[in-house]
Scaffold this motif. Structure first.
Motif, mmCIF file in Angstrom:
data_model
loop_
_atom_site.group_PDB
_atom_site.id
_atom_site.type_symbol
_atom_site.label_atom_id
_atom_site.label_comp_id
_atom_site.label_asym_id
_atom_site.label_seq_id
_atom_site.Cartn_x
_atom_site.Cartn_y
_atom_site.Cartn_z
ATOM 1 N N TRP A 278 0.847 -1.199 0.000
ATOM 2 C CA TRP A 278 0.000 0.000 0.000
ATOM 3 C C TRP A 278 0.873 1.236 0.000
ATOM 4 C CZ3 TRP A 278 -1.018 4.263 3.114
ATOM 5 C CH2 TRP A 278 -2.224 4.943 2.849
ATOM 6 N N THR A 279 0.563 2.179 -0.862
ATOM 7 C CA THR A 279 1.327 3.430 -0.889
ATOM 8 C C THR A 279 0.388 4.623 -1.081
ATOM 9 O OG1 THR A 279 1.691 3.395 -3.264
ATOM 10 C CG2 THR A 279 3.380 2.372 -1.927
ATOM 11 N N THR A 280 0.911 5.767 -0.749
ATOM 12 C CA THR A 280 0.157 6.995 -0.983
ATOM 13 C C THR A 280 1.120 8.088 -1.420
ATOM 14 O OG1 THR A 280 -1.222 8.720 0.026
ATOM 15 C CG2 THR A 280 0.277 7.542 1.500
ATOM 16 N N ASP A 281 0.643 8.943 -2.306
ATOM 17 C CA ASP A 281 1.375 10.160 -2.673
ATOM 18 C C ASP A 281 0.346 11.173 -3.158
ATOM 19 O OD1 ASP A 281 0.691 9.439 -5.273
ATOM 20 O OD2 ASP A 281 2.687 8.669 -5.767
ATOM 21 N N ARG A 282 0.809 12.242 -3.781
ATOM 22 C CA ARG A 282 -0.125 13.294 -4.174
ATOM 23 C C ARG A 282 -1.195 12.793 -5.130
ATOM 24 N NH1 ARG A 282 0.447 18.556 -2.203
ATOM 25 N NH2 ARG A 282 -1.629 18.605 -3.107
ATOM 26 N N ARG B 82 -3.073 3.744 -3.217
ATOM 27 C CA ARG B 82 -3.193 2.573 -4.084
ATOM 28 C C ARG B 82 -2.249 1.467 -3.646
ATOM 29 N NH1 ARG B 82 -0.625 6.627 -6.002
ATOM 30 N NH2 ARG B 82 1.474 6.476 -6.835
ATOM 31 N N TYR B 83 -2.434 0.303 -4.255
ATOM 32 C CA TYR B 83 -1.500 -0.806 -4.067
ATOM 33 C C TYR B 83 -0.594 -0.886 -5.288
ATOM 34 C CZ TYR B 83 -4.000 -2.522 0.000
ATOM 35 O OH TYR B 83 -4.544 -2.641 1.244
ATOM 36 N N THR B 84 0.698 -1.163 -5.035
ATOM 37 C CA THR B 84 1.630 -1.335 -6.147
ATOM 38 C C THR B 84 2.411 -2.636 -5.961
ATOM 39 O OG1 THR B 84 3.419 -0.181 -4.974
ATOM 40 C CG2 THR B 84 1.974 1.171 -6.359
ATOM 41 N N ARG B 85 2.912 -3.164 -7.064
ATOM 42 C CA ARG B 85 3.756 -4.368 -6.991
ATOM 43 C C ARG B 85 5.201 -4.018 -6.681
ATOM 44 N NH1 ARG B 85 1.653 -9.069 -8.555
ATOM 45 N NH2 ARG B 85 -0.528 -8.885 -9.117
ATOM 46 N N LYS C 71 -10.319 0.650 2.206
ATOM 47 C CA LYS C 71 -11.194 0.378 1.062
ATOM 48 C C LYS C 71 -10.477 0.499 -0.278
ATOM 49 C CE LYS C 71 -13.275 4.930 1.120
ATOM 50 N NZ LYS C 71 -14.470 5.742 1.182
ATOM 51 N N ASP C 72 -9.162 0.305 -0.279
ATOM 52 C CA ASP C 72 -8.421 0.314 -1.533
ATOM 53 C C ASP C 72 -8.222 -1.092 -2.087
ATOM 54 O OD1 ASP C 72 -8.073 3.127 -1.339
ATOM 55 O OD2 ASP C 72 -6.472 2.792 0.116
ATOM 56 N N GLU C 73 -8.815 -2.083 -1.418
ATOM 57 C CA GLU C 73 -8.631 -3.473 -1.822
ATOM 58 C C GLU C 73 -9.623 -3.825 -2.932
ATOM 59 O OE1 GLU C 73 -9.153 -2.441 1.438
ATOM 60 O OE2 GLU C 73 -6.970 -2.245 1.652
ATOM 61 N N GLY C 74 -9.267 -4.835 -3.737
ATOM 62 C CA GLY C 74 -10.092 -5.218 -4.878
ATOM 63 C C GLY C 74 -11.429 -5.809 -4.460
ATOM 64 N N SER C 75 -11.457 -6.420 -3.286
ATOM 65 C CA SER C 75 -12.690 -7.013 -2.775
ATOM 66 C C SER C 75 -12.673 -6.871 -1.254
ATOM 67 C CB SER C 75 -12.736 -8.490 -3.179
ATOM 68 O OG SER C 75 -13.225 -9.294 -2.134
ATOM 69 N N TYR C 76 -13.860 -6.861 -0.672
ATOM 70 C CA TYR C 76 -13.945 -6.743 0.792
ATOM 71 C C TYR C 76 -14.322 -8.083 1.416
ATOM 72 C CZ TYR C 76 -14.113 -1.817 -0.547
ATOM 73 O OH TYR C 76 -13.837 -0.591 -1.102
#
Ligand code: SIN
Ligand code: FE2
Length: 226
Positions: free
Chosen positions: A82-86, A90-93, A147-152
């Protein structure tokens, strides 16, 4: 104390029962639990694995889309981090700082997350992401939903290590009243199912020194992100 295994005294029986006691499970929502001390027996295996992950993906402070630097420093392991910026959450590989894939999730992390989920009634948890949060005194996490996950469908498994924290477990609206739940080294919170989107956060961490982790609180948040 004299110990004769053929003739245990009442005291011996209590001592043994104490040792074998299962971690306490506190229900905090319809499908939410605090598992007191659940991670304690795992700690000696978690620590070297954590150090290996951090050697490859060191803690860093990230910026929220709104332009604030988070007080909590973050790292990740697993297929997705999980990452965040301006530009958003989102999730990144790949770790944006090194350009390399996030370190693999250590086996012991995966096993602990699965065991905790099972204890809370989620029997087939397969986490592909572990966010690692580092709090020093004063660091906090504002109320938010994961709530950034593909499914809950999968639960959240959140492991507390080091300094104590006051965890806020809220409702489905930010303005709903939160329960205040003190979390100690080794406690795990699991929420999922109907509670999956509950707001939660952490009040500012108080000054202190933990005997095993020093002046910090470390939190692992396991999720199925992909
Ligand atoms: C989180 O919600 O990502 C962290 C929760 C915690 O640190 O206990
Ligand atoms: Fe969260």
């Amino acid at each position: 104390m004299r110990h004769d295994p053929m003739h245990p005294t009442t005291l011996d029986l209590f001592a043994d029962a104490d040792l074998e006691q299962q971690p306490r499970r506190e229900q905090i929502g319809e499908q939410s639990y605090v598992l007191r001390g659940f991670a304690l027996p795992w700690f000696d295996r978690l620590l070297p694995a954590l150090h290996a992950v951090l050697a490859a993906a060191p803690f860093r402070q990230m910026m929220t889309p709104g332009g604030f630097t988070m007080s909590v420093a973050l790292s990740s392991c697993g297929t997705l981090g999980w990452t965040t910026d301006r530009s958003g959450y989102r999730y990144t590989r790949h770790d944006p700082q090194t350009g390399r894939p996030w370190p693999a999730m250590p086996e012991v992390f995966f096993e602990l997350a699965q065991a905790a989920a099972r204890e809370a009634g989620f029997s087939d948890f397969v986490p592909d992401s572990c966010l690692i949060n580092r709090y020093v005194a004063g660091a906090k996490m504002s109320l938010h939903q994961d709530k950034d996950e593909g499914s809950y469908a999968a639960p959240i498994v959140s492991v507390s290590l080091g300094l104590p924290a006051m965890f806020l477990f809220g409702g489905f609206e930010r303005s709903d009243k939160s329960q205040r739940i003190p979390l100690l080294h080794g406690d795990i919170v699991v929420w999922g199912g109907v509670d999956r989107l509950r707001y939660h956060g952490v009040l500012p961490i108080k000054d202190g020194v933990h005997p095993r982790l020093g002046e910090q609180r470390i939190n692992f948040t396991f999720r199925t992100a992909g």
